[in-house]
Design an enzyme around this catalytic site. Structure first.
Site, mmCIF file in Angstrom:
data_model
loop_
_atom_site.group_PDB
_atom_site.id
_atom_site.type_symbol
_atom_site.label_atom_id
_atom_site.label_comp_id
_atom_site.label_asym_id
_atom_site.label_seq_id
_atom_site.Cartn_x
_atom_site.Cartn_y
_atom_site.Cartn_z
ATOM 1 N N GLU A 123 -57.575 -26.618 29.678
ATOM 2 C CA GLU A 123 -56.579 -26.187 30.679
ATOM 3 C C GLU A 123 -55.215 -26.739 30.302
ATOM 4 O OE1 GLU A 123 -57.832 -28.033 34.309
ATOM 5 O OE2 GLU A 123 -59.792 -27.092 34.238
ATOM 6 N N LYS A 125 -52.072 -29.024 30.816
ATOM 7 C CA LYS A 125 -51.764 -30.243 31.559
ATOM 8 C C LYS A 125 -50.386 -30.027 32.171
ATOM 9 C CE LYS A 125 -51.938 -35.246 31.433
ATOM 10 N NZ LYS A 125 -50.836 -35.469 32.327
ATOM 11 N N ASP A 127 -47.010 -30.569 34.111
ATOM 12 C CA ASP A 127 -46.187 -31.762 34.238
ATOM 13 C C ASP A 127 -45.524 -31.783 35.611
ATOM 14 O OD1 ASP A 127 -45.196 -34.142 33.360
ATOM 15 O OD2 ASP A 127 -43.426 -33.263 32.429
ATOM 16 N N TYR A 239 -56.857 -27.732 39.966
ATOM 17 C CA TYR A 239 -57.669 -27.893 38.752
ATOM 18 C C TYR A 239 -58.989 -28.621 38.991
ATOM 19 C CZ TYR A 239 -55.084 -32.309 38.866
ATOM 20 O OH TYR A 239 -54.517 -33.475 39.260
ATOM 21 N N LYS A 328 -52.238 -34.687 24.191
ATOM 22 C CA LYS A 328 -50.815 -34.579 24.532
ATOM 23 C C LYS A 328 -49.979 -34.097 23.352
ATOM 24 C CE LYS A 328 -49.313 -37.533 27.450
ATOM 25 N NZ LYS A 328 -48.943 -37.848 28.813
ATOM 26 N N CYS A 422 -10.184 -19.166 18.052
ATOM 27 C CA CYS A 422 -10.712 -20.024 19.105
ATOM 28 C C CYS A 422 -11.309 -19.147 20.215
ATOM 29 C CB CYS A 422 -9.591 -20.889 19.664
ATOM 30 S SG CYS A 422 -10.079 -21.754 21.164
ATOM 31 N N CYS A 425 -8.839 -19.524 23.434
ATOM 32 C CA CYS A 425 -7.458 -19.035 23.524
ATOM 33 C C CYS A 425 -7.123 -18.019 22.451
ATOM 34 C CB CYS A 425 -6.486 -20.212 23.448
ATOM 35 S SG CYS A 425 -6.410 -20.942 21.817
ATOM 36 N N CYS A 440 -9.113 -25.850 16.749
ATOM 37 C CA CYS A 440 -8.221 -24.822 17.277
ATOM 38 C C CYS A 440 -6.818 -25.390 17.162
ATOM 39 C CB CYS A 440 -8.572 -24.555 18.744
ATOM 40 S SG CYS A 440 -7.230 -23.808 19.671
ATOM 41 N N CYS A 445 -4.144 -24.824 24.157
ATOM 42 C CA CYS A 445 -5.406 -24.105 24.415
ATOM 43 C C CYS A 445 -5.995 -24.611 25.734
ATOM 44 C CB CYS A 445 -6.364 -24.375 23.260
ATOM 45 S SG CYS A 445 -8.040 -23.825 23.593
#
Ligand code: IVH
Length: 685
Positions: A123, A125, A127, A239, A328, A422, A425, A440, A445
């Site tokens: 199954e 696990k 979290d 579960y 795990k 950029c 701008c 830039c 800007c």
């Protein structure tokens, strides 16, 4: 089932219609949450739900606590009461890698004295956090967290607000009666998308975000006010069981899960019946790939012996059963995919490429972006859009793409190209010959200005409360401010018409701005955002120069005389103050009322020319040995090294100096002859 649409004429009809609507809602909840097979559209569901709400509003005397509209029907509590588990809620033993899962299988076979393949259920696990729910004669009567396994906290009122938790178990009449008492166990969790949405809402309200969906789920379930939990998008998968009805024995764990599902309790359908550990391991390996695409976080696969008689034989250790193991995933390196590479423009104009990833849990934190640093890094690692990558993150470090899994390439991956303009701008993006970064070139800007203002207002600088990223972006976008100094020109009239910005928050912001006007020299210098001037260098400057006037008029050499300030930093500071735009900004700030407190110059820190310098001696000295000369400068805080490099601050050249002197000249390192050296040492007696 259908939804009869007919007018309601009298009281009796009202109460039977209410009962019918409740049954319909419970039934469709069951189809939706437990079976994952809805029969009607969300819109139709909402329609019957709203009809029930309307009828109950008209006839409040007919509201019962078990109506689906009454998930939150209780006032906040003072503290959680203890919740006793009839059978201890155990934990799981972990297998950190496949080898350890194979060890688990060997142990199981040894204990069961069999060489045959064991049937396992593998199954996900989940979290989230463990809960136990109790149903008595089919009705939900309470729920508790795990706690120490024996006693948890009573979170009944909160669990009943979770939509997918049935208030009554679902029974078809031919199935007999529900068990007298059933304790089911499961995991409460939050989907990744719901978690992100919740965090966005929180940050918009200035609340700290949750680090990951598990924390969000735990924080939401452990609320004293069930109304808060009700507003959080929690889900649950079951579960296993604690107390089990005894009349009818089910032979396997798989049967139990199916039974729970038929009773209306959501069971994750992502599970597999495996013949032997090999199949369970393959399932785990499939999940390593699939994990990033699941809507919720998982941290591994739980492998359980399916046969309940075998489970009984294997029994339990003190904290965990011998018949299950949690295999795990590696916690710090996780596989995911690059969805997109975008660039971010920082306050100094540096353009940083960022990989946008399918969100994954890395070291306990959900990661959806990772820095790619600069174009050289992208090319070195050969990161392309669509690539499968390993992402890592250690401690608080910003997540990073560790490597590309090139064997997984399909050929459709797209190499990244640094934009020539950029993205904010539209100005030219350039890479200077000696820099790793693209920038830039437009100092105006908006991205740079935003960054500069956020930095100026930050906690270690002017410390303007409430002036974070979002607000600054809004002020710039709505043209309420254009520069740092505009902050001190803000008036109530500028703010009060802004939607979502109440008078109170406007007032608070203006007060914070006003309060920031008195500032220490160090904070002010840091806030200007001069390259290489972090809080440490700002402190050094403040302590050694004492006033803004002295710092801004200092020449490179003078700046360099401060311990800890080398040529690069000194040059950056002098360059900053030689730019008329910067001088204008500083003057404006002062005119607008910013008062910079003078710092007391500290003698010790101001200290000497030698402190912090790297010194190389070449050739012989007439007045003392090289060793003695070395001791003299070390005692004054310098470091003596053998070879000349870019890091060398001073080369002392005696008789017959040799190649080190040549190198120093080439690198432009400061050179002293013996007389100058003696003078510099003596002046610091
Ligand atoms: S079985 C007696 N199955 O993992 C065994 N636990 O370390 C009881 N968990 O907090 C656990 N998904 O809540 C089992 N499919 C799953 C699970 C699962 C998540 C959690 C469980 C507990 C932890 C055990």
């Amino acid at each position: 089932m259908t939804t009869p649409d007919r007018p309601i004429t009298d009281e009796e009809d009202v109460s039977s219609r209410i009962a019918e609507l409740r049954r319909l809602i419970e039934y469709h909840n069951y189809r939706y949450y437990a079976l994952d097979e809805p029969e009607i559209s969300d819109a139709d569901y909402d329609k019957i739900f709203r009809e029930l709400v309307a009828l109950e509003n008209e006839h409040p005397e007919l509201i019962t606590p078990d109506s689906p509209t009454q998930r939150v029907g209780f006032a906040p509590i003072e503290k959680f009461l203890p919740f006793q588990h009839e059978m201890p809620l155990l934990s799981l033993e972990n297998a950190m890698n496949i080898e350890e899962a194979l060890d688990f299988d060997r142990r199981v076979r040894k204990l069961l004295a069999t060489g045959a393949n064991i049937e396992y259920v593998a199954e996900l696990k989940m979290d989230g956090l463990a809960v136990e729910l109790v149903y008595e004669n089919g009705a939900f009567t309470g729920a508790g967290t795990r706690g120490d396994g024996f006693t948890g906290e009573d979170v009944s009122l909160n669990v009943r607000t979770i939509r997918s938790v049935p208030r009554r178990l679902f029974f078809k009449s031919e199935e007999g009666s529900p068990p007298a008492k059933l304790a089911v166990r499961g995991e409460v969790f939050m989907d990744k998308l719901d978690f992100e949405k919740l965090n966005e809402e929180r940050s918009a309200r200035g609340e700290p975000p949750f680090a990951n969906p598990r924390n969000a789920a735990a924080g939401s379930l452990r609320q004293l006010d069930p109304a808060i939990t009700a507003g959080r998008p929690l889900k649950v998968f079951f579960y296993g069981i604690g107390t089990f009805p005894t009349e009818e024995e089910l032979p396997t764990h798989y049967d139990i899960l199916n039974r729970l599902k038929s009773w209306g309790l959501p069971v994750n359908s992502e599970l597999r019946l495996c013949q032997g550990i090999g199949e369970a391991v393959s399932y785990f390996e499939e999940l390593v790939e699939k994990r990033e695409y699941l809507p919720y976080e998982i941290d591994g696969v739980v492998i359980k012996v399916n046969d309940l008689a075998d489970q009984k034989l294997l029994g339990e250790k003190s904290r965990s059963p011998r018949w299950a193991v949690a295999l795990k995933f590696s916690p710090y390196q996780v596989q995911t995919h690059v969805q997109e590479i975008r660039v971010n423009v920082g306050r100094t104009g540096i353009i940083t490429p960022v990989a946008y990833l399918n969100p994954v849990l890395v070291g306990g934190v959900t990661v959806k972006r990772a820095t790619l640093h600069n174009i050289d890094e992208i090319e070195r690692k050969d990161v392309r859009v669509g690539d499968a990558v390993l992402v890592h993150r250690a401690g608080d470090v910003i997540p990073e793409v560790a490597e590309v899994i090139k064997s997984k390439r399909s050929g459709n991956e797209q190499p990244f190209q640094m934009p020539q303009e950029c993205p904010t701008c539209g100005a030219l993006v350039v890479r200077l010959p000696d820099e790793a970064f693209h920038r830039c070139i437009n100092r105006n800007c908006p991205a740079q200005i935003k960054g500069a203002i956020v930095h100026f207002a930050s906690r270690d600088a002017m410390d303007i409360n409430g002036l974070g990223d979002r607000i600054v972006s809004r002020f710039i976008d709505e043209k309420i401010i254009r520069t740092v100094s505009d902050l001190y020109r803000l008036r109530m009239e500028d703010l009060e018409h802004l939607s979502g910005f109440g008078k109170k928050s406007a007032q608070n912001l203006l007060s914070s701005i006003e309060a920031s006007k008195r500032v220490t020299l160090s904070r002010f210098l840091y806030g200007l955002g001069i390259s290489h001037v972090g809080t440490f260098v700002a402190d050094l400057l403040a302590n050694s120069f004492g006033s803004l006037e002295r710092v801004r008029s200092a020449r490179i050499e003078e700046l360099q005389e401060t311990r800890g300030i080398g040529e690069k930093v000194a040059t950056a500071i002098a360059t900053y103050f030689s730019n008329p735009e910067n001088t204008m900004l500083v003057n404006e700030l002062i005119e607008l009322g910013v008062e910079i407190e003078r710092a007391q110059p500290l003698r010790a820190v101001q200290a000497g020319f030698w402190s912090g310098k790297t010194v190389v001696f070449t050739g012989g000295l007439a007045s003392m040995s090289r060793q003695e000369a070395g001791r003299q400068v070390s005692a004054r805080g310098a470091r003596v090294t053998e070879s000349v490099s870019g890091k060398t601050d001073v080369v002392v050249a005696g008789v017959d100096p040799g190649s080190k002197l040549e190198k120093a000249r080439k690198l432009g390192v400061r050179i002293m002859n013996e007389d100058e050296f003696i003078e510099a040492v003596k002046s610091e007696q």
